[in-house]
Design a protein around this motif. Structure first.
Motif, PDB file in Angstrom:
ATOM      1  N   THR B  64     -11.038  -5.503-105.964  1.00 40.87           N
ATOM      2  CA  THR B  64     -11.126  -4.110-106.409  1.00 40.87           C
ATOM      3  C   THR B  64     -11.400  -4.038-107.907  1.00 40.87           C
ATOM      4  O   THR B  64     -12.197  -3.217-108.364  1.00 40.87           O
ATOM      5  N   ASP B  92      -7.061   1.587-102.751  1.00 46.40           N
ATOM      6  CA  ASP B  92      -8.260   1.020-103.369  1.00 46.40           C
ATOM      7  C   ASP B  92      -9.397   2.043-103.395  1.00 46.40           C
ATOM      8  O   ASP B  92     -10.126   2.135-104.391  1.00 46.40           O
ATOM      9  N   GLU B 137     -15.335  -3.978 -99.340  1.00 47.37           N
ATOM     10  CA  GLU B 137     -14.209  -4.828 -99.711  1.00 47.37           C
ATOM     11  C   GLU B 137     -13.435  -5.117 -98.438  1.00 47.37           C
ATOM     12  O   GLU B 137     -12.777  -4.246 -97.876  1.00 47.37           O
TER      13      GLU B 137
HETATM   14 MG   LIG Z   1      -8.259  -4.532-103.239  1.00 42.84          MG
END
Ligand SMILES: [Mg+2]
Ligand SMILES: Nc1nc2c(ncn2[C@@H]2O[C@H](COP(=O)(O)OP(=O)(O)O)[C@@H](O)[C@H]2O)c(=O)[nH]1
Ligand SMILES: [Zn+2]
Lengths: 113, 239
Positions: B64, B92, B137
């Motif tokens: 992140t 996130d 992610e």
């Molecule tokens: Mg993360």
């Protein structure tokens, strides 16, 4: 642990095959599993037991056929057994390779009485 | 065990010449469903001239933070979208929305990885329709996400210097299928007994084609190289 998700996929495939072919519950299914994959056989078996528990599929015997890793060396052109991802070419020591086998993950067949 | 068919019956003559069961060849990939969705995603991305980067690492390697820095340094952000995979929370996605981009959170619950089906729906989401560069992610996990092709354009693995140089050998699959390895938190190198050369050597034993960039989001090392790597992916792919 991703093995449960994998077992769930297997369960769905077997269920699809049974209903598409209109056959009785198979007594066994065979899965081909490459040994370079991070799949723990016991966890995969357990996952299949959990997925099929309480369903008609719970009697199915799961056969796992282990497929040994093999690679083609780009440096010397020979092929060699690849027991681990970090196995070098046994002829020249290079790690520059194409993986030929060891990543298979297939439902090979089912056995009907 | 019976040698004719493998059944428990010991006397082969009891079969009277015919096997007690039939084998039906199926030869289907166990992950067929995921493979199909991944192929659909790949086609949809290519058709729309969109690029999707799947980022994998252990929890806390700096995924992140890297995305935050990437957004901070990108002059043009309108075309960037993010898909965040975490078991729980939308922390996130919230962190990244601050940079003015669309960030979709997928909570996988008990699942330890994103799959191509969840990405399929995210790509269809109107909020990502105008994005030509999409970062995914993945759930922080060095094992499980590796087997799940999302249909991504490129796969990036992160490994921070605090995790130990042996990790490529211990968790090879992530590295075997990555296009780029980012060795992160390079600013901490002086403080940890981490052998960078051995780490790189280990990673190349698993995947000799792996491109490697050393970087730190804290002191900026390697960020230009990372942005350059992203840029060269975005060459228009018109025939
Ligand atoms: Mg993360
Ligand atoms: N020293 C240092 N810490 C970092 C760096 N990048 C991330 N971190 C820290 O590492 C922790 C985890 O980062 P995060 O980006 O949330 O990791 P993720 O779980 O992979 O998304 C946070 O406390 C970050 O501040 C870096 O380059 N250097
Ligand atoms: Zn060789």
């Amino acid at each position: 642990m991703h093995e449960y998700a994998l077992s769930r996929n297997l369960f769905d495939l077997v269920e699809q095959e049974i209903s598409a072919r209109q056959v009785a519950t198979p007594r066994a299914v065979t899965v081909k599993l490459g040994n370079l994959l991070a799949v723990n056989h016991e966890a995969f078996r357990l996952g299949f037991e959990l997925a099929s528990h309480g369903t008609a599929l719970q009697q199915i015997k799961l056969n796992i056929e282990n497929i040994a890793g093999r690679a083609h060396c780009r440096a010397c052109g020979e092929s060699y057994p690849m027991s681990e991802w970090y196995s070098p070419c046994e002829h020249c020591g290079s790690f520059d390779r194409d993986v030929l086998a060891g990543e298979e993950f297939h439902l090979v067949n089912m056995e009907l009485e | 065990m019976c040698g004719t068919c493998g059944c428990d019956e010991r006397k082969p003559e009891s079969h009277a010449g015919k096997p007690a069961y039939v084998k039906i060849d199926l030869n289907r990939r166990v992950l067929e469903r995921n493979v199909n969705y991944a192929e659909q995603n790949r086609r949809a991305l290519q058709g729309g001239n969109r690029i999707c980067i799947n980022i994998l690492s252990s929890p806390g390697s700096g995924k992140t933070s890297l995305l935050e820095k990437t957004l901070e340094l990108s002059a043009e952000k309108n075309h960037i979208g993010v898909i965040e995979g975490d078991q729980y929370t939308d922390n996130d996605a919230q962190r990244l929305k601050k940079y003015g981009v669309e960030a979709l959170q997928i909570n996988t619950g008990k699942n330890c990885h994103l799959d191509a089906h969840s990405i399929h729906h995210a790509l269809e989401d109107t909020r990502l329709q105008t994005c030509s560069l999409i970062f995914v992610e993945n759930v922080g996990n060095l094992i499980c996400p590796a087997m799940f092709d999302l249909g991504e354009t490129k796969r990036v693995a992160l490994l921070s210097v605090t995790e130990g140089e042996d990790k490529p050998l211990k968790y090879p699959e992530v590295f075997a299928h990555a296009d780029l390895l980012l060795i992160s938190k390079m600013d901490l190198l002086p403080y940890v007994p981490f052998d960078l050369d051995i780490c790189i050597e280990n990673a190349l034993k698993i995947n000799s084609c792996l491109k490697i960039i050393k970087l730190s989001t804290l002191n900026g090392e390697g960020l230009n190289e990372w942005l350059g790597w992203l840029d060269q992916l975005q060459v228009p792919v018109c025939a």
